[in-house]
Design a protein around this motif. Structure first.
Motif, PDB file in Angstrom:
ATOM      1  N   GLY B  92      -8.724   4.315  -1.407  1.00 49.50           N
ATOM      2  CA  GLY B  92      -8.602   4.792  -2.776  1.00 49.50           C
ATOM      3  C   GLY B  92      -9.534   5.959  -3.069  1.00 49.50           C
ATOM      4  O   GLY B  92      -9.270   6.763  -3.965  1.00 49.50           O
ATOM      5  N   PHE B  95      -8.257   9.536  -3.443  1.00 49.48           N
ATOM      6  CA  PHE B  95      -7.583  10.048  -4.633  1.00 49.48           C
ATOM      7  C   PHE B  95      -8.563  10.612  -5.663  1.00 49.48           C
ATOM      8  O   PHE B  95      -8.157  11.200  -6.637  1.00 49.48           O
ATOM      9  N   LEU B  96      -9.843  10.365  -5.442  1.00 43.82           N
ATOM     10  CA  LEU B  96     -10.825  10.839  -6.409  1.00 43.82           C
ATOM     11  C   LEU B  96     -11.213  12.267  -6.054  1.00 43.82           C
ATOM     12  O   LEU B  96     -11.380  12.610  -4.891  1.00 43.82           O
ATOM     13  N   LYS B  97     -11.355  13.087  -7.062  1.00 42.28           N
ATOM     14  CA  LYS B  97     -11.666  14.468  -6.753  1.00 42.28           C
ATOM     15  C   LYS B  97     -13.106  14.821  -7.107  1.00 42.28           C
ATOM     16  O   LYS B  97     -13.962  14.945  -6.255  1.00 42.28           O
ATOM     17  N   LEU B 150       2.400 -18.139   3.567  1.00 47.64           N
ATOM     18  CA  LEU B 150       1.979 -17.252   2.490  1.00 47.64           C
ATOM     19  C   LEU B 150       2.759 -17.582   1.215  1.00 47.64           C
ATOM     20  O   LEU B 150       3.971 -17.704   1.246  1.00 47.64           O
ATOM     21  N   ILE B 155      -0.703 -13.669  -3.045  1.00 46.28           N
ATOM     22  CA  ILE B 155      -0.503 -12.227  -3.098  1.00 46.28           C
ATOM     23  C   ILE B 155      -0.897 -11.694  -4.471  1.00 46.28           C
ATOM     24  O   ILE B 155      -1.593 -10.686  -4.591  1.00 46.28           O
ATOM     25  N   ILE B 159      -3.675  -8.894  -5.461  1.00 51.09           N
ATOM     26  CA  ILE B 159      -3.394  -7.718  -6.285  1.00 51.09           C
ATOM     27  C   ILE B 159      -4.365  -7.673  -7.475  1.00 51.09           C
ATOM     28  O   ILE B 159      -4.875  -6.617  -7.837  1.00 51.09           O
ATOM     29  N   THR B 166     -10.273  -1.462  -8.537  1.00 50.47           N
ATOM     30  CA  THR B 166      -9.891  -0.054  -8.618  1.00 50.47           C
ATOM     31  C   THR B 166      -9.763   0.427 -10.063  1.00 50.47           C
ATOM     32  O   THR B 166     -10.084   1.572 -10.355  1.00 50.47           O
ATOM     33  N   LEU B 167      -9.306  -0.435 -10.982  1.00 46.16           N
ATOM     34  CA  LEU B 167      -9.037   0.035 -12.342  1.00 46.16           C
ATOM     35  C   LEU B 167     -10.150  -0.306 -13.324  1.00 46.16           C
ATOM     36  O   LEU B 167     -10.495   0.501 -14.180  1.00 46.16           O
ATOM     37  N   ILE B 171     -13.194   2.828  -8.513  1.00 45.79           N
ATOM     38  CA  ILE B 171     -13.473   2.886  -7.075  1.00 45.79           C
ATOM     39  C   ILE B 171     -14.810   3.550  -6.771  1.00 45.79           C
ATOM     40  O   ILE B 171     -15.575   3.087  -5.937  1.00 45.79           O
TER      41      ILE B 171
ATOM     42  N   MET C   1      -4.301  17.907  -7.671  1.00 47.69           N
ATOM     43  CA  MET C   1      -4.150  16.482  -7.969  1.00 47.69           C
ATOM     44  C   MET C   1      -5.240  16.031  -8.924  1.00 47.69           C
ATOM     45  O   MET C   1      -6.412  16.117  -8.606  1.00 47.69           O
ATOM     46  N   SER C   6      -3.228  10.439  -9.563  1.00 48.84           N
ATOM     47  CA  SER C   6      -3.330   9.981  -8.180  1.00 48.84           C
ATOM     48  C   SER C   6      -3.738   8.514  -8.120  1.00 48.84           C
ATOM     49  O   SER C   6      -3.285   7.783  -7.255  1.00 48.84           O
ATOM     50  N   ARG C   7      -4.535   8.115  -9.070  1.00 50.07           N
ATOM     51  CA  ARG C   7      -4.928   6.708  -9.034  1.00 50.07           C
ATOM     52  C   ARG C   7      -3.715   5.835  -9.320  1.00 50.07           C
ATOM     53  O   ARG C   7      -3.484   4.810  -8.708  1.00 50.07           O
ATOM     54  N   PHE C  10      -1.774   5.558  -6.349  1.00 49.98           N
ATOM     55  CA  PHE C  10      -2.441   4.666  -5.395  1.00 49.98           C
ATOM     56  C   PHE C  10      -2.131   3.213  -5.719  1.00 49.98           C
ATOM     57  O   PHE C  10      -1.777   2.422  -4.849  1.00 49.98           O
ATOM     58  N   VAL C  11      -2.224   2.899  -7.026  1.00 48.72           N
ATOM     59  CA  VAL C  11      -1.952   1.514  -7.436  1.00 48.72           C
ATOM     60  C   VAL C  11      -0.498   1.159  -7.149  1.00 48.72           C
ATOM     61  O   VAL C  11      -0.177   0.073  -6.678  1.00 48.72           O
ATOM     62  N   LEU C  13       1.382   2.421  -4.844  1.00 48.98           N
ATOM     63  CA  LEU C  13       1.481   2.268  -3.387  1.00 48.98           C
ATOM     64  C   LEU C  13       1.053   0.858  -2.983  1.00 48.98           C
ATOM     65  O   LEU C  13       1.727   0.150  -2.236  1.00 48.98           O
ATOM     66  N   LEU C  14      -0.101   0.483  -3.570  1.00 49.88           N
ATOM     67  CA  LEU C  14      -0.679  -0.825  -3.261  1.00 49.88           C
ATOM     68  C   LEU C  14       0.272  -1.932  -3.689  1.00 49.88           C
ATOM     69  O   LEU C  14       0.552  -2.877  -2.946  1.00 49.88           O
ATOM     70  N   ALA C  18       2.258  -4.689  -1.426  1.00 51.78           N
ATOM     71  CA  ALA C  18       2.101  -6.129  -1.696  1.00 51.78           C
ATOM     72  C   ALA C  18       3.452  -6.765  -1.988  1.00 51.78           C
ATOM     73  O   ALA C  18       3.756  -7.858  -1.509  1.00 51.78           O
ATOM     74  N   ILE C  21       5.367  -7.238   1.223  1.00 49.74           N
ATOM     75  CA  ILE C  21       4.868  -8.393   1.981  1.00 49.74           C
ATOM     76  C   ILE C  21       5.341  -9.680   1.311  1.00 49.74           C
ATOM     77  O   ILE C  21       5.805 -10.612   1.952  1.00 49.74           O
TER      78      ILE C  21
END
Lengths: 194, 259, 327
Positions: B92, B95-97, B150, B155, B159, B166-167, B171, C1, C6-7, C10-11, C13-14, C18, C21
């Motif tokens: 992650g 994605f940070l700039k 599983l 899962i 998540i 992340t949110l 990150i 970007m 982008s975040r 990313f989420v 994508l994640l 998931a 799977i």
């Protein structure tokens, strides 16, 4: 940032204290509290178990409790545990594979994973069918004795291998494997021997 | 453009590590996951997992100590390369700039976070970070999937953890101050040999610093926080003058440089 | 970007990974990836052994090899049944991992040797153990594996074979039965059980032994539907063409896993499984000290039900028993 730094101690200790289900542990497991500390949830014992065919061990899911996730449990619906009266007697691949001492060597005659609990309302024999499969497959002398075509369970003799649960043809199963009466290694009493 | 290629490479490395782990388990060459990988009979335990479990000392074998020593030596030489290239959360960072933090105080925050986490773990007699550890959760979900046990809830739980990190925590805060895995690697690597170096072509334009997800001031060669660097190579890719490059330096010469 | 977009990506994508799977595991648990149901097959049993006056041989003695040869010879010899080029399935009882609860390896060896002399195309020894027991392990610890492989015969753990077929029966409860395909492919089925008591079927001899060609779910289903009738129904399609009963050591009083072992010192053989099971059951009850062994044997439900379905004869007056002794 301060919130971030407090996050792990607060969230971690809160999550570790959430209630969890009691599950049947593999043979030679140490006391539950110590087990939860020592087990790294690496899954190697589960791998070792399945190398003997369809293994009984599986990792706990989140529904068993946050602190349980990834720890091994005996699931007799997958297969019976072969540690006593079975393929693994005297070998115990799960115990031998454990790298952290959460599972420790235990002599075959010491093994008692738990005992089965019987729901007469689901039992085919009670409902009038011709079934004594549990007594048929039970490898322990005197643990399940038929009386008038109905099985009688003697939990003090049961070693908790789960053969009867696996073989029970009732749907839903009339038998559940519970950790009641399980024999564990106690902290400080049994040394680590391999 | 360079960054997006780096992102693809990083996605591949993370996926390759997971694929290798699945293949090793299925073939039986090695068992386990990120938390503990047993190669042959040699267990390589997560150093943080080891530290959180004081009782493990009572059950420790020579093999586990040798495996631990090898892991620690690799970390000491290469620093946070795990964070930059293997960790799914570290992904992650790509994605940070621009710098959300000033890039200072990371080591101090890491030290506080690691110490408080370990102390609470020892007091409770329970490895608390392992409950939240995103790497461990990925490892556990894969192990469950391999055994066909599983469930959807596990899962969802994974998540949730990823979303919180992340949110909610963000990150850059997590990877630059909170995550004990990163902290342990950073604190162990004052003598690391893999470093990003600026050459004489550097014009002090600060583009590297603005691109560094942790806000490290790479252009100031003498002051840069090497221990916090995850070797993500973003600065190298974004430098308009091609002044930055990763270099291996001997631990002794670099200490001299710092002093 | 910019960081925000982008975040989000990313989420996404994640979440996508998931979800993939999760979907795969859900599919796996619901059995999306397993093969679909196959068509229902029919199988005919050889009618010629449906004799009006079946022969049952009961040979006593201690020399297992000679006893087996004599028992088979007394009912007409192996050549009458096994023509060169036929595929033979030998079905011993290796349901448990205790030697006293399975067909003894010596008897099995003698049977295989006799059949080998008739020069069939292929001999297969196959079994699927009682649920909760590992068939391959049973083969190993009971000594069956050593004997069978030593003779160069193919030994099959049916639980490891995934090919299952459905076969139509002409029974009362079972419309169709799922069996391992290997059993369906054989020209001649030879049941080689050990004489044992059984907690639910009363006795387990040549007909009950045929449950070892069923996959696990089907075995369980028998108990749900009604075991005795299901055994009889199964034998309408998988009727052993020849059965040889190991009564050298007999499990009496209780079974099939554990019981009181009594020396029986006998081998029984017949081409009529119903007649054979009746005579063998009578022999078992006599060893138990039962005052009315024949009547008790006649009242074993699955033997009675099998006779009603026309699988064989359970009328003692029509069964010719050849008793011999090998010194």
């Amino acid at each position: 940032m301060v919130l971030g730094l407090l996050f792990i101690p607060l969230a971690g200790s809160f999550l570790s204290m959430l209630p969890s289900r009691r599950v049947v542990r593999p043979p030679g497991a140490v006391d539950e509290k110590l087990f939860l500390e020592l087990c790294t949830r690496c899954g190697i014992c589960v791998d070792a178990c399945s190398s003997e065919g369809r293994g009984t061990l599986e990792p706990c899911g989140i529904l068993d409790g946050v602190s349980m996730m990834g720890t091994p449990k005996v699931n007799p619906l997958r297969a019976p545990c072969e540690a006593r009266y079975g393929i693994c007697e005297g070998r115990l691949p799960c115990v031998k594979s454990c790298p952290t001492g959460a599972l420790r060597w235990i002599e075959p005659e010491e093994i008692k994973l738990g005992s089965v609990s019987w729901s007469p309302g689901r039992c085919i024999a009670v409902l009038g069918g011709e079934c004594l499969v549990c007594a048929e497959v039970c490898p322990v002398p005197g643990a399940i004795t038929p009386r008038n075509g109905i099985p009688v369970f003697h939990s003090n003799r049961c070693v908790g291998c789960g053969r009867c649960v696996y073989a029970c043809p009732a749907d839903p199963k009339a038998l559940i494997l519970m950790p009641e009466g399980e024999r564990r290694h106690h902290w400080g009493r049994a040394g680590f021997s391999r | 453009m360079g960054s997006s290629r780096l992102l693809k490479i990083n996605l591949l490395t993370v996926a390759a590590v997971i694929a290798t782990y699945v293949a090793l388990n299925l073939s039986g060459v090695a068992l386990g996951g990120y938390c503990l990988l047993s190669l042959g009979n040699m267990p390589f335990i997560c150093p943080l997992g080891f530290l959180q479990r004081p009782s493990i000392v009572e059950a420790t074998t020579h093999a586990i100590l040798i495996g631990l020593a090898i892991t620690l030596a690799l970390i000491a030489l290469h620093g946070r390369i795990f964070c930059g290239w293997i960790c799914p959360i570290g992904l992650g960072l790509r994605f940070l700039k621009h710098d959300k933090g000033n890039g200072r105080g990371i080591i101090l925050a890491f030290s506080i976070s690691l110490a408080s986490m370990l102390i609470v773990s020892w007091i409770l007699g329970f490895p608390i970070f392992c409950l939240i550890c995103p790497v461990g959760i990925v490892s556990r979900i894969i192990a469950s999937a391999l055994t066909g046990s599983l469930d959807l809830w596990s899962i969802l739980w994974g998540i949730t953890i990823f979303a919180v990190i992340t949110l909610v925590l963000r990150i850059h805060n997590w990877c630059g101050g909170v995550c004990p895995l990163g902290a342990l690697q950073a604190l162990l690597s004052p003598l690391k040999i893999l470093r990003i170096k600026a050459s004489s072509r550097c014009t002090r334009c600060r583009i590297c610093a603005r691109n560094c997800p942790l806000g490290l001031e790479i252009h100031k060669d003498r002051e840069v926080d090497h221990m916090s660097c995850t070797a993500c190579m973003k600065c190298v890719a974004e430098c308009p003058f091609k002044a930055l490059k990763p270099a291996l330096s001997s631990p002794l010469s670099s200490t001299r440089l710092r002093n | 970007m910019s960081g925000g977009i982008s975040r989000r990506r990313f989420v996404k994508l994640l979440g996508g990974a998931a979800a993939a799977i999760g979907l795969a595991s859900l599919g796996y648990s619901l059995g999306w990836f397993s093969a679909g149901e196959r068509a229902v097959l029919e199988r005919s049993i050889s009618g010629e052994s449906n004799l009006e006056r079946p022969l049952v041989s009961l040979v006593k003695g201690r020399d297992v090899n000679a006893m087996v040869r004599r028992a088979i010879k007394a009912i007409g010899g192996i050549e009458a049944l096994v023509s060169p080029g036929s595929r033979i399935l030998i079905k011993p009882n290796v349901g448990f991992n205790r030697p006293e609860a399975v067909t003894s390896p010596e008897v099995l060896r003698a049977v295989i040797e006799v059949i080998k002399d008739a020069d069939p195309k292929e001999i297969i020894v196959a079994e699927s153990a009682v649920r909760g027991y590992n068939t391959s392990n049973n083969f190993g610890v009971t000594g069956i594996a050593d004997v069978v492989r030593g003779l160069g015969i193919r030994l099959v753990d049916l639980d490891k074979s995934s090919e299952i077929v459905k076969v139509k029966t002409s029974g009362k409860l079972l419309g169709e039965v799922s069996v391992f395909k290997l059993a369906c492919d054989a020209d001649v089925i030879i049941s080689v059980p050990r004489l044992k008591r059984h907690s639910q079927a009363i006795v387990t001899i040549s007909m009950k032994n045929m449950m070892g060609i069923l996959p696990s779910d089907q075995k369980g289903m028998f108990h749900v539907l009604g075991l005795q009738q299901c055994i009889a129904d199964l034998n309408t399609v998988f009727r052993p063409d020849l059965a040889i009963v190991d009564a050298t050591e007999v499990m009496t009083v209780s079974g099939p896993g554990m019981g009181r072992m009594v020396p029986g010192e006998a081998i029984l053989a017949s081409r009529d499984p119903v007649a054979l099971d009746l005579i063998a059951a009578e022999y078992l009850f006599r060893l138990e000290g039962n005052e009315n062994p024949l009547e008790t044997a006649l009242n074993v439900p699955h033997i009675k039900l099998a006779a009603e379905l026309g699988i064989g004869i359970n009328d003692p007056s029509r069964i010719r028993v050849v008793e011999e002794r090998v010194s």
